[in-house]
Design a protein around this motif. Structure first.
Motif, PDB file in Angstrom:
ATOM      1  N   ALA A  81       0.857  -1.185   0.000  1.00 19.65           N
ATOM      2  CA  ALA A  81       0.000   0.000   0.000  1.00 19.65           C
ATOM      3  C   ALA A  81       0.892   1.234   0.000  1.00 19.65           C
ATOM      4  O   ALA A  81       2.067   1.176   0.379  1.00 19.65           O
ATOM      5  N   TYR A  82       0.323   2.358  -0.415  1.00 23.60           N
ATOM      6  CA  TYR A  82       1.120   3.574  -0.577  1.00 23.60           C
ATOM      7  C   TYR A  82       0.473   4.748   0.144  1.00 23.60           C
ATOM      8  O   TYR A  82      -0.743   4.784   0.375  1.00 23.60           O
ATOM      9  N   THR A  83       1.334   5.722   0.504  1.00 22.53           N
ATOM     10  CA  THR A  83       0.871   7.012   0.955  1.00 22.53           C
ATOM     11  C   THR A  83       1.757   8.064   0.313  1.00 22.53           C
ATOM     12  O   THR A  83       2.742   7.719  -0.360  1.00 22.53           O
ATOM     13  N   CYS A  84       1.424   9.318   0.475  1.00 16.95           N
ATOM     14  CA  CYS A  84       2.212  10.377  -0.159  1.00 16.95           C
ATOM     15  C   CYS A  84       3.401  10.744   0.722  1.00 16.95           C
ATOM     16  O   CYS A  84       3.286  10.783   1.958  1.00 16.95           O
ATOM     17  N   THR A  85       4.548  11.030   0.117  1.00 17.90           N
ATOM     18  CA  THR A  85       5.761  11.331   0.893  1.00 17.90           C
ATOM     19  C   THR A  85       5.607  12.598   1.714  1.00 17.90           C
ATOM     20  O   THR A  85       6.249  12.737   2.760  1.00 17.90           O
TER      21      THR A  85
END
Length: 332
Positions: free
Chosen positions: A189-193
């Protein structure tokens, strides 16, 4: 003499028999299924060997892909965006006589009734797939049941004819939503840096994405959860909002640059735009569950959507009963 009179009478009767004309007393297309000329469903028709009943509607405001009942007025005089016309011909009909870009010269129309008032009533029903082994469903199409009420036809050289109710029939469309739920990287899963509060978590492929927006920070605490005791919260309309969006073909694809804007970009164009139904604790539906482990200095948050139903207007489909968004890695 009687013999000659009989022959003359017989010849007269022969000449008086059907010479190709069709005398119409009433419109009757019972058990004739309506058909569309094109995918946009702007011209529908019922066809018999020498008769046709045509229904023309605009592309927007005709067959609506949303369950419910829609009512349209046939304009006075029969001209406008909604038209109903009955025609009789002097020969056998085929679909090209109705839908051809340049209609054939034969057969010819010998009688025409034009609807000059009345209402078109369309009842739309969603068609849903059988529930799959993983608990998911798909939107597979729509049924549009069409009937007329108080429809009046203007007939040349005859009195107008009115039908209190007239069934046109049911036409169906097909689709497949969601087209896919397989991410390019199912485990990640990803999130914004720049999202230090981890408010937006997502997974995606080039063609679609699933996102939790404005995610409650308590779900992603850097604390190990006990076995079998994930953190759980409900899907909501402000906090823990769940989205499913897919891309319209030939308008681009989703990349990481798409997700970290304050609002979603206009390119690529969105084809399907769905939002998760609010969760219900009493029914144990619409839940977000997070299980956290620690390896070295890195926390691994495994994010799962449980029994989430997606909505668009009055349309629905169900994600798999246990749908993994992936594992989010966080190193404090």
């Amino acid at each position: 003499m009687k013999k000659y009179l009989s022959l003359i009478l017989f010849a007269f009767l022969l000449n008086g028999c059907d010479d190709g004309d069709l005398t119409v007393q009433e419109i009757n297309f019972d058990n004739v299924t309506p058909v569309s000329c094109s995918e946009d469903n702007t011209l529908l028709y019922q066809l018999k060997s020498r008769e046709a009943f045509l229904l023309q509607m605009p592309k927007t405001g005709g067959l609506v892909n949303n369950p419910g009942t829609y009512v349209y007025d046939i304009p006075t005089g029969g001209n406008g965006n909604y038209r109903a016309i009955y025609r009789a011909y002097d020969g056998t009909l085929v679909a090209d006589n109705i839908c051809g870009l340049i209609p054939p010269s034969t057969p010819k129309v010998i009688e025409e009734w034009i609807a000059t008032s009345g209402k078109i009533n369309i009842n739309v029903e969603q068609r849903t797939s059988e529930r799959a082994d993983d608990g998911s469903t798909k939107l597979i199409g729509y049924n549009y049941n069409i009937n007329f009420t108080n429809i009046t036809f203007n007939i040349s050289n005859s009195k107008p004819q009115t039908y209190a109710t007239y069934p046109f029939g049911t036409i169906s469309s097909t689709t497949s939503v969601p087209a896919s739920l397989i991410f390019d990287t199912p485990e990640t899963a990803y999130t914004c840096t720049n999202d230090t509060n981890l408010k937006r978590v997502y997974n995606y492929s080039a063609a679609f994405f699933v996102m939790i927006d404005n995610m409650d920070p308590d779900l992603l605490k850097n604390e190990v959860t006990l076995p079998g005791q994930p953190r759980t919260q409900l899907v909501g309309s402000t906090t823990n909002k769940v989205y499913y969006k897919s891309v319209q073909k030939e308008t681009g694809s989703f990349t990481k640059n798409y997700f970290c804007n304050a609002s979603f970009p206009t390119v690529p164009t969105i084809a399907e735009d769905w939002i998760g139904q609010n969760g219900d604790a009493t029914k144990e539906t619409g839940m977000i569950q997070v299980t956290t482990t620690l390896v070295g200095n890195t926390y691994y948050h495994s994010i799962v959507l449980k029994r989430v139903t997606m909505l668009k207007d009055k349309n629905t489909f169900d994600l798999p009963t246990t749908f993994s968004l992936g594992i989010l890695e966080v190193t404090p």
